[in-house]
Design an enzyme around this catalytic site. Structure first.
Site, PDB file in Angstrom:
ATOM      1  N   SER A 120       1.522   8.903  10.509  1.00  0.00           N
ATOM      2  CA  SER A 120       1.007   7.680  11.121  1.00  0.00           C
ATOM      3  C   SER A 120       1.091   7.755  12.634  1.00  0.00           C
ATOM      4  O   SER A 120       0.659   6.852  13.326  1.00  0.00           O
ATOM      5  CB  SER A 120       1.797   6.467  10.622  1.00  0.00           C
ATOM      6  N   HIS A 141      -4.656   9.049   6.289  1.00  0.00           N
ATOM      7  CA  HIS A 141      -3.598   8.061   6.553  1.00  0.00           C
ATOM      8  C   HIS A 141      -3.750   6.901   5.571  1.00  0.00           C
ATOM      9  O   HIS A 141      -4.680   6.100   5.668  1.00  0.00           O
ATOM     10  CB  HIS A 141      -3.705   7.596   8.010  1.00  0.00           C
ATOM     11  N   GLU A 153      -7.481   5.838   6.520  1.00  0.00           N
ATOM     12  CA  GLU A 153      -7.950   6.133   7.879  1.00  0.00           C
ATOM     13  C   GLU A 153      -8.070   7.656   7.939  1.00  0.00           C
ATOM     14  O   GLU A 153      -7.066   8.358   7.787  1.00  0.00           O
ATOM     15  CB  GLU A 153      -6.895   5.603   8.862  1.00  0.00           C
ATOM     16  N   ASN A 191      -2.397   1.813  13.933  1.00  0.00           N
ATOM     17  CA  ASN A 191      -1.123   1.507  14.589  1.00  0.00           C
ATOM     18  C   ASN A 191      -1.268   1.160  16.064  1.00  0.00           C
ATOM     19  O   ASN A 191      -0.404   0.516  16.640  1.00  0.00           O
ATOM     20  CB  ASN A 191      -0.143   2.661  14.385  1.00  0.00           C
TER      21      ASN A 191
HETATM   22  N1  CAA Z   1       1.946  -0.497  -6.975  1.00  0.00           N
HETATM   23  C1  CAA Z   1       0.993  -1.121  -7.692  1.00  0.00           C
HETATM   24  N2  CAA Z   1       0.656  -2.423  -7.520  1.00  0.00           N
HETATM   25  C2  CAA Z   1       1.359  -3.138  -6.618  1.00  0.00           C
HETATM   26  C3  CAA Z   1       2.385  -2.563  -5.836  1.00  0.00           C
HETATM   27  C4  CAA Z   1       2.664  -1.184  -6.035  1.00  0.00           C
HETATM   28  N3  CAA Z   1       3.588  -0.533  -5.315  1.00  0.00           N
HETATM   29  N4  CAA Z   1       2.883  -3.524  -5.009  1.00  0.00           N
HETATM   30  C5  CAA Z   1       2.197  -4.658  -5.250  1.00  0.00           C
HETATM   31  N5  CAA Z   1       1.271  -4.424  -6.221  1.00  0.00           N
HETATM   32  C6  CAA Z   1       0.256  -5.350  -6.709  1.00  0.00           C
HETATM   33  C7  CAA Z   1       0.797  -6.447  -7.559  1.00  0.00           C
HETATM   34  O1  CAA Z   1       0.834  -6.057  -8.902  1.00  0.00           O
HETATM   35  C8  CAA Z   1      -0.219  -7.558  -7.330  1.00  0.00           C
HETATM   36  O2  CAA Z   1      -1.375  -7.358  -8.135  1.00  0.00           O
HETATM   37  P1  CAA Z   1      -2.346  -8.607  -8.551  1.00  0.00           P
HETATM   38  O3  CAA Z   1      -2.958  -9.087  -7.282  1.00  0.00           O
HETATM   39  O4  CAA Z   1      -3.314  -8.000  -9.491  1.00  0.00           O
HETATM   40  O5  CAA Z   1      -1.432  -9.619  -9.173  1.00  0.00           O
HETATM   41  C9  CAA Z   1      -0.646  -7.350  -5.887  1.00  0.00           C
HETATM   42  O6  CAA Z   1      -0.312  -6.007  -5.553  1.00  0.00           O
HETATM   43  C10 CAA Z   1       0.067  -8.286  -4.975  1.00  0.00           C
HETATM   44  O7  CAA Z   1       1.477  -8.156  -5.209  1.00  0.00           O
HETATM   45  P2  CAA Z   1       2.474  -9.379  -5.383  1.00  0.00           P
HETATM   46  O8  CAA Z   1       1.788 -10.539  -6.041  1.00  0.00           O
HETATM   47  O9  CAA Z   1       3.733  -8.866  -5.965  1.00  0.00           O
HETATM   48  O10 CAA Z   1       2.867  -9.747  -3.902  1.00  0.00           O
HETATM   49  P3  CAA Z   1       1.985 -10.289  -2.722  1.00  0.00           P
HETATM   50  O11 CAA Z   1       0.816 -11.078  -3.158  1.00  0.00           O
HETATM   51  O12 CAA Z   1       2.991 -10.877  -1.819  1.00  0.00           O
HETATM   52  O13 CAA Z   1       1.390  -8.956  -2.058  1.00  0.00           O
HETATM   53  C11 CAA Z   1       1.442  -7.087  -0.634  1.00  0.00           C
HETATM   54  C12 CAA Z   1       2.206  -7.912  -1.644  1.00  0.00           C
HETATM   55  C13 CAA Z   1       0.267  -6.380  -1.324  1.00  0.00           C
HETATM   56  C14 CAA Z   1       2.424  -6.039  -0.119  1.00  0.00           C
HETATM   57  C15 CAA Z   1       0.897  -8.047   0.492  1.00  0.00           C
HETATM   58  O14 CAA Z   1       1.947  -8.826   1.002  1.00  0.00           O
HETATM   59  C16 CAA Z   1       0.266  -7.313   1.635  1.00  0.00           C
HETATM   60  O15 CAA Z   1      -0.891  -6.921   1.582  1.00  0.00           O
HETATM   61  N6  CAA Z   1       1.028  -7.124   2.741  1.00  0.00           N
HETATM   62  C17 CAA Z   1       0.588  -6.383   3.901  1.00  0.00           C
HETATM   63  C18 CAA Z   1       0.784  -4.913   3.649  1.00  0.00           C
HETATM   64  C19 CAA Z   1       0.380  -4.080   4.820  1.00  0.00           C
HETATM   65  O16 CAA Z   1      -0.048  -4.536   5.867  1.00  0.00           O
HETATM   66  N7  CAA Z   1       0.518  -2.764   4.647  1.00  0.00           N
HETATM   67  C20 CAA Z   1       0.238  -1.812   5.685  1.00  0.00           C
HETATM   68  C21 CAA Z   1       1.513  -1.435   6.375  1.00  0.00           C
HETATM   69  S1  CAA Z   1       1.220  -0.268   7.650  1.00  0.00           S
HETATM   70  C22 CAA Z   1       1.277   1.214   6.865  1.00  0.00           C
HETATM   71  O17 CAA Z   1       1.512   1.343   5.700  1.00  0.00           O
HETATM   72  C23 CAA Z   1       0.943   2.412   7.644  1.00  0.00           C
HETATM   73  C24 CAA Z   1       1.621   2.747   8.882  1.00  0.00           C
HETATM   74  O18 CAA Z   1       1.201   3.698   9.494  1.00  0.00           O
HETATM   75  C25 CAA Z   1       2.794   2.018   9.420  1.00  0.00           C
END
Ligand code: CAA
Length: 284
Positions: A120, A141, A153, A191
């Site tokens: 990242s 990414h 990405e 990022n």
């Molecule tokens: N594997 C499979 N499915 C998953 C999962 C996993 N690890 N984690 C969550 N899910 C699924 C759940 O089953 C749920 O499915 P449905 O919509 O079908 O019910 C869905 O994802 C949403 O999960 P939850 O209902 O448990 O929780 P939520 O609605 O609070 O969502 C989240 C959780 C998806 C993490 C949401 O909060 C979100 O999108 N957050 C932002 C995440 C983000 O920005 N990520 C990028 C980070 S930066 C990065 O990764 C890269 C970098 O370079 C730093």
């Protein structure tokens, strides 16, 4: 060229998610870890995340078994990369670790294999230069949680050729992801835009503008973000956020990317977010 089999190096948060999505989309995976206990933990996490998908009726119980069967965990880079068309590296964000991994891959991979890093923050061009095939080196990414987030990405290094880009773009679509091309500059796009927002949120807490809960509430309810920036920082890892901000700061030599002193202090204290049980929030 079609990607018929892949190796994923590293079974941590990103690596196990990447192995999960390849296997679930019928591309067999060699998942490479350094210790048996890490390999077992990665497989247990994939099992748990697949089970969650079964219980939400997104996949069948049979799909889960087929997916798990097509992941072969191994402790040897030489064994794991020798028969694959694409290698995706997701080891810790430390240049020396990545260097030794890519040197071992280079010595054992097939000539046609494409090399991809999930980094990242480290320059794709710099990693590509460690290998004898910079034109076949690219950034893939992914975003956490990998089975859920749609974006890949795709980062083109200085020498990445069009054929490599096209194969990786097509493969990302086979994973039901949306590939977005970007060029290799510090932080890429994701990022470079995300981390200054997280950093500014930390400055707001530091300066007493608002509590972490209230900063997050503003961004969730006012801007429709699924998680507020401080909850997201905990989820990503405060050490990872700090590393990326330092890469932006040093890469552009621009003070606008200077990490918030409160972020540095929390990392020094070992409060890294979800993974240590405490960050801006308490998870214990
Ligand atoms: N594997 C499979 N499915 C998953 C999962 C996993 N690890 N984690 C969550 N899910 C699924 C759940 O089953 C749920 O499915 P449905 O919509 O079908 O019910 C869905 O994802 C949403 O999960 P939850 O209902 O448990 O929780 P939520 O609605 O609070 O969502 C989240 C959780 C998806 C993490 C949401 O909060 C979100 O999108 N957050 C932002 C995440 C983000 O920005 N990520 C990028 C980070 S930066 C990065 O990764 C890269 C970098 O370079 C730093």
């Amino acid at each position: 060229m079609d990607i018929k089999k892949v190796a994923v190096i590293g079974g941590g948060t990103m690596g196990n998610g990447i192995a999960h999505v390849f296997a679930m989309n019928r591309i067999p995976v060699n998942l490479i870890e350094t210790k048996q206990e890490f390999a077992d933990k990665a497989m247990a996490t994939i099992d748990k995340n697949l089970e969650r998908m079964v219980s939400k009726e997104k996949i069948s119980a049979e799909d889960k078994v087929t997916t798990l069967d097509s992941i072969n965990a191994t402790l040897s880079i030489a064994e794991g990369v020798k028969d694959v068309d694409l290698i995706v590296e997701a080891v810790p964000e430390n240049f020396d670790i990545k260097k030794s991994v890519w040197e071992a891959v280079e010595a054992n991979a097939q000539d046609h294999a494409i090399f991809a890093s999930n980094t990242s923050s480290i320059s794709i061009t710099k990693l590509a230069a460690l290998t004898g095939r910079p034109e076949k080196f690219i950034g893939m990414h992914f975003f956490n949680p990998v089975p859920v987030m749609k974006l890949v990405e795709i980062v083109r290094g200085l020498e990445t050729d069009d054929e490599t880009y096209n194969v990786v773009e097509k493969t990302s679509k086979l994973l039901a992801k949306v590939p977005v091309p970007v060029n290799d500059f510090p932080g890429f796009v994701s990022n470079r835009v995300l981390m200054p927002m997280i950093n500014e949120a930390i400055f707001c807490v530091h300066e007493g503008v608002a509590t972490p809960e209230n900063v997050d509430e503003v961004m969730k309810l006012g801007m429709a973000h699924p998680m507020g920036p401080l909850r997201l920082a905990d989820f990503i890892g405060l050490d990872v956020c700090l590393d990326i901000l330092n890469v932006l700061y040093e890469g552009f030599k621009d003070p606008k990317y200077r990490p918030a002193p409160l972020l540095v202090k929390m990392v020094d204290a070992g409060k890294l977010g979800n993974k240590t049980g405490e960050g801006f929030y308490n998870y214990k």
